[in-house]
Design a protein around this motif. Structure first.
Motif, short mmCIF file in Angstrom:
data_model
loop_
_atom_site.label_atom_id
_atom_site.label_comp_id
_atom_site.label_asym_id
_atom_site.label_seq_id
_atom_site.Cartn_x
_atom_site.Cartn_y
_atom_site.Cartn_z
N TYR A 57 1.90 4.10 8.89
CA TYR A 57 1.54 3.38 7.80
C TYR A 57 2.24 1.69 8.13
O TYR A 57 3.20 1.56 8.29
CB TYR A 57 2.11 3.61 6.25
N THR A 58 1.54 0.73 7.39
CA THR A 58 2.13 -0.58 7.32
C THR A 58 3.05 -0.73 6.30
O THR A 58 3.10 0.03 5.42
CB THR A 58 0.79 -1.77 7.11
N PRO A 59 3.84 -1.55 6.36
CA PRO A 59 4.88 -2.01 5.49
C PRO A 59 4.24 -2.28 4.21
O PRO A 59 4.56 -1.90 3.19
CB PRO A 59 5.46 -3.49 6.06
N PHE A 65 2.73 2.15 -2.08
CA PHE A 65 3.13 3.54 -2.42
C PHE A 65 4.42 3.92 -3.10
O PHE A 65 4.41 4.57 -4.35
CB PHE A 65 3.27 4.63 -1.27
N LEU A 66 5.51 3.07 -2.94
CA LEU A 66 6.83 3.19 -3.20
C LEU A 66 6.70 2.58 -4.68
O LEU A 66 7.43 3.03 -5.69
CB LEU A 66 7.85 2.59 -2.26
N LEU A 67 5.96 1.55 -4.97
CA LEU A 67 6.05 1.09 -6.21
C LEU A 67 5.28 1.74 -7.21
O LEU A 67 5.55 2.03 -8.46
CB LEU A 67 5.22 -0.53 -6.37
N GLY A 68 4.08 2.54 -6.84
CA GLY A 68 3.46 3.45 -7.55
C GLY A 68 4.62 4.72 -7.89
O GLY A 68 4.52 5.12 -8.96
N GLY A 72 5.74 5.55 -11.81
CA GLY A 72 5.46 6.93 -12.44
C GLY A 72 4.14 7.64 -12.13
O GLY A 72 3.79 8.41 -12.70
N GLU A 73 3.36 6.82 -11.20
CA GLU A 73 1.91 6.93 -11.10
C GLU A 73 1.75 8.42 -10.37
O GLU A 73 0.55 8.80 -10.51
CB GLU A 73 1.30 6.23 -10.20
#
Length: 79
Positions: A57-59, A65-68, A72-73
């Motif tokens: 994966y790209t940064p 993803f990490l922000l999601g 709590g997504e």
């Protein structure tokens, strides 16, 4: 940016990768491991199959993803 690393390549094709897993990984070895590659991309593999295929994966993809996760997504996956 350096060399492109294709998704699905064997983890053994990344001999210099420094794989890490979470301290919260379960003792059975059922873990996801990550490595930051020389071009900044992030490789992901299953710890039970260390020479198996990796996803790359790209940064920006990892950040999204990490922000999601932080927002709590994906909490529904834990139920």
């Amino acid at each position: 940016m350096g060399t492109a690393f294709p998704t699905g390549m064997s983890a053994s094709a990344l001999p210099g990768a420094r794989w890490r897993k979470s301290r919260r990984s379960n003792p059975d070895g059922s873990c996801v491991e990550i490595a930051v590659l020389e071009n900044g991309d992030v490789a992901v593999r299953n710890s039970r199959f260390p020479d198996g295929p990796v996803l790359v994966y790209t940064p920006a993809e990892v950040e999204a993803f990490l922000l999601g996760v932080k927002d709590g997504e994906f909490d529904h996956l834990l139920r």
